[in-house]
Design a protein around this motif. Structure first.
Motif, PDB file in Angstrom:
ATOM      1  N   THR A 184       0.805  -1.230   0.000  1.00 52.73           N
ATOM      2  CA  THR A 184       0.000   0.000   0.000  1.00 52.73           C
ATOM      3  C   THR A 184       0.834   1.273   0.000  1.00 52.73           C
ATOM      4  O   THR A 184       0.277   2.355   0.206  1.00 52.73           O
ATOM      5  N   SER A 185       2.139   1.172  -0.198  1.00 54.30           N
ATOM      6  CA  SER A 185       2.998   2.351  -0.111  1.00 54.30           C
ATOM      7  C   SER A 185       3.878   2.469  -1.347  1.00 54.30           C
ATOM      8  O   SER A 185       4.324   1.458  -1.906  1.00 54.30           O
ATOM      9  N   THR A 198       4.495   7.552   0.183  1.00 53.90           N
ATOM     10  CA  THR A 198       3.081   7.892   0.047  1.00 53.90           C
ATOM     11  C   THR A 198       2.219   6.676   0.317  1.00 53.90           C
ATOM     12  O   THR A 198       2.452   5.600  -0.259  1.00 53.90           O
ATOM     13  N   ASP A 199       1.244   6.817   1.188  1.00 55.63           N
ATOM     14  CA  ASP A 199       0.255   5.774   1.456  1.00 55.63           C
ATOM     15  C   ASP A 199      -0.869   5.925   0.439  1.00 55.63           C
ATOM     16  O   ASP A 199      -1.587   6.938   0.430  1.00 55.63           O
ATOM     17  N   GLU A 202      -4.651   6.037   2.121  1.00 54.00           N
ATOM     18  CA  GLU A 202      -5.054   7.292   2.745  1.00 54.00           C
ATOM     19  C   GLU A 202      -4.748   8.499   1.870  1.00 54.00           C
ATOM     20  O   GLU A 202      -5.295   9.584   2.089  1.00 54.00           O
ATOM     21  N   LYS A 204      -1.862  10.082   1.742  1.00 55.49           N
ATOM     22  CA  LYS A 204      -1.046  11.013   2.506  1.00 55.49           C
ATOM     23  C   LYS A 204       0.429  10.618   2.433  1.00 55.49           C
ATOM     24  O   LYS A 204       0.768   9.467   2.210  1.00 55.49           O
ATOM     25  N   THR A 205       1.288  11.605   2.658  1.00 55.12           N
ATOM     26  CA  THR A 205       2.729  11.368   2.722  1.00 55.12           C
ATOM     27  C   THR A 205       3.095  10.959   4.139  1.00 55.12           C
ATOM     28  O   THR A 205       2.907  11.740   5.096  1.00 55.12           O
ATOM     29  N   LYS A 206       3.593   9.746   4.307  1.00 57.20           N
ATOM     30  CA  LYS A 206       3.912   9.200   5.621  1.00 57.20           C
ATOM     31  C   LYS A 206       5.341   9.501   6.052  1.00 57.20           C
ATOM     32  O   LYS A 206       5.636   9.527   7.248  1.00 57.20           O
ATOM     33  N   LEU A 207       6.228   9.727   5.078  1.00 58.15           N
ATOM     34  CA  LEU A 207       7.643   9.919   5.417  1.00 58.15           C
ATOM     35  C   LEU A 207       8.276  10.815   4.374  1.00 58.15           C
ATOM     36  O   LEU A 207       8.028  10.667   3.172  1.00 58.15           O
ATOM     37  N   LYS A 242      13.187   3.080   6.661  1.00 56.44           N
ATOM     38  CA  LYS A 242      12.007   3.842   7.074  1.00 56.44           C
ATOM     39  C   LYS A 242      11.758   3.758   8.579  1.00 56.44           C
ATOM     40  O   LYS A 242      11.005   4.560   9.129  1.00 56.44           O
TER      41      LYS A 242
END
Length: 436
Positions: A184-185, A198-199, A202, A204-207, A242
């Motif tokens: 999923t990323s 990026t997820d 959702e 959204k940017t996770k990292l 990560k």
């Protein structure tokens, strides 16, 4: 006379031995005794009665099989075998995966396995496609573009199911490379000097990681998906985890120039990178292998030609890697030190001409796909290096317009992760075409 008495005593001794022998008599010993008895009966004219065989008490299925020599089995000599004798046929255990992997694409059985028809086409992106990657378990295609968009396509549904612009800052920032990090990323890098996770669920940017240089290429460690590397414009390759997001866990320094591509070699303990350095006194340093654990240079004498190599492909099955050369061919190298080049086989027939022409390998390893600066996608037979298919898209009508002219370079290719007959290509004009 004395000779006949000796023969008679030997026959009696063998008859008594046959009675006392058990059923588990060694075959070699039994055959030798039987042969002696037959010789004696043939040399004695007074005795016309045949000597009983040691295998008369066995059923026909338990008797030793008739021996056929290797040359006769190969068909060099003809032999008339009695119909009442049973000839042994060796039992061969076949594995479908092994047969599929070694099946040549030139055979009639695998001809239908090559992509030939256009399944999907889209021309929404107005700038070059930088990368195409298939999802590992689903029929989803991820594309990154120089206009800063990450798109996810449902190919068989012929729809775009998601679109992200994680690198968008005031104006569109080009994404130069992107990979699936897990289910999923997506990990991506671009000219905004950031590596973003990026997820896709959702959106959204996770990292966000900052290597302080434009990110030109990314590679993921398949043994530990949390570890990945990025190469930039400043001859540096950064290794990231990560789980440790604040800084790079290791930095590798190249000879100079922009890092064109970077890949983990078989075993994922070594790291290979190519750069665009072409100086006469440093051309042999354009391809470097590091030890991933210590950061030490293992070799920088891999490719001696005065050509840059924009893309790398690792073949774990054959323990080799391939370099897309600007000399208009794909060279093959061993992953074992000292990384010797295969001088007897290479893939040629396409043009590179300075473009970042991509290459990929089919799911079973029998086909090598390469792009072309003239707008074609070429399929090579891995076993002999011959071209088995050439795919063009001149005048194809896509979802959003006409695209695919012959002068449009094919810069990205991606073979489906599970289906051998599905191939996606990305053009310099921004169009995406999927063949099946």
């Amino acid at each position: 006379d004395a000779d006949s008495k000796e023969d008679e005593s030997l026959r009696r001794e063998m008859t008594v031995r046959k009675v006392k022998m058990s059923d588990n008599v060694p075959v070699a010993f039994s055959q030798s005794v039987d042969t002696k008895a037959s010789k004696l009966s043939s040399t004695d004219p007074l005795k016309s009665k045949a000597v009983p065989s040691l295998f008369d008490h066995l059923s026909s299925s338990d008797r030793p099989l008739h021996y056929v020599s290797k040359r006769k089995r190969a068909g060099r000599f003809k032999e008339v075998i009695p119909s009442n004798l049973k000839v042994a046929k060796p039992e061969i255990t076949t594995f479908s995966a092994f047969e599929e992997y070694h099946q040549s694409p030139l055979s009639p059985l695998s001809g239908s396995m090559l992509p030939s028809k256009i399944l999907f086409a889209n021309a929404d992106c107005g700038k070059p496609i930088s990368s195409l990657k298939w999802h590992t378990s689903q029929d989803l295609l991820m594309s990154s573009c120089y206009d800063g968009r990450l798109c996810i396509w449902d190919i068989f549904g012929r729809t775009k199911i998601a679109q992200f612009t994680p690198h968008f800052i005031h104006d569109s920032s080009a994404i130069l490379d992107a990979h699936w990090l897990d289910e999923t990323s997506i990990i991506s890098g671009g000219i905004d000097k950031r590596v973003l996770l990026t997820d896709v669920v959702e959106g959204k940017t996770k990292l966000a990681l900052t290597p302080d240089t434009e990110v030109s290429t990314i590679s993921v460690n398949n043994t530990d998906r949390a570890i990945f590397v990025s190469g930039g414009y400043d001859k540096l390759v950064h290794a990231w985890d990560k789980r440790v997001p604040k800084k790079a866990i290791r930095t590798f320094v190249g000879a100079g120039g922009k890092i064109l591509d970077v890949e983990f070699l078989c075993g994922y303990s070594e790291l290979l990178a190519t750069s665009d350095i072409v100086r006469r006194n440093a051309a042999n340093h354009s391809n470097v292998v590091w030890d991933f654990g210590s950061g030490a240079i293992l070799s920088n004498q891999i490719y001696q030609e005065m050509f840059t190599c924009p893309n790398i492909l690792v073949n774990e099955r054959e323990r080799c890697f391939m370099l897309q050369s600007n000399g208009d061919y794909i060279a093959i190298f061993s992953t074992a030190r000292p990384y010797r080049m295969n001088k007897y086989k290479r893939f040629e027939g396409h043009k590179v001409e300075g473009y970042p022409i991509g290459l990929d390998m089919s799911a079973n390893g029998s086909i090598i796909a390469s792009g072309d600066s003239l707008g074609k996608a070429l399929l090579y037979d891995y076993s002999n290096g011959r071209i088995v298919k050439t795919l063009t898209a001149a005048g194809v009508v896509g979802i959003s317009g006409v695209h695919g002219s012959s002068a449009d370079p094919c810069v990205a290719v991606a073979c489906h992760s599970r289906l051998q007959n599905v191939l996606s290509v990305g053009k310099w004009s921004g169009s995406i075409i999927v063949y099946s």
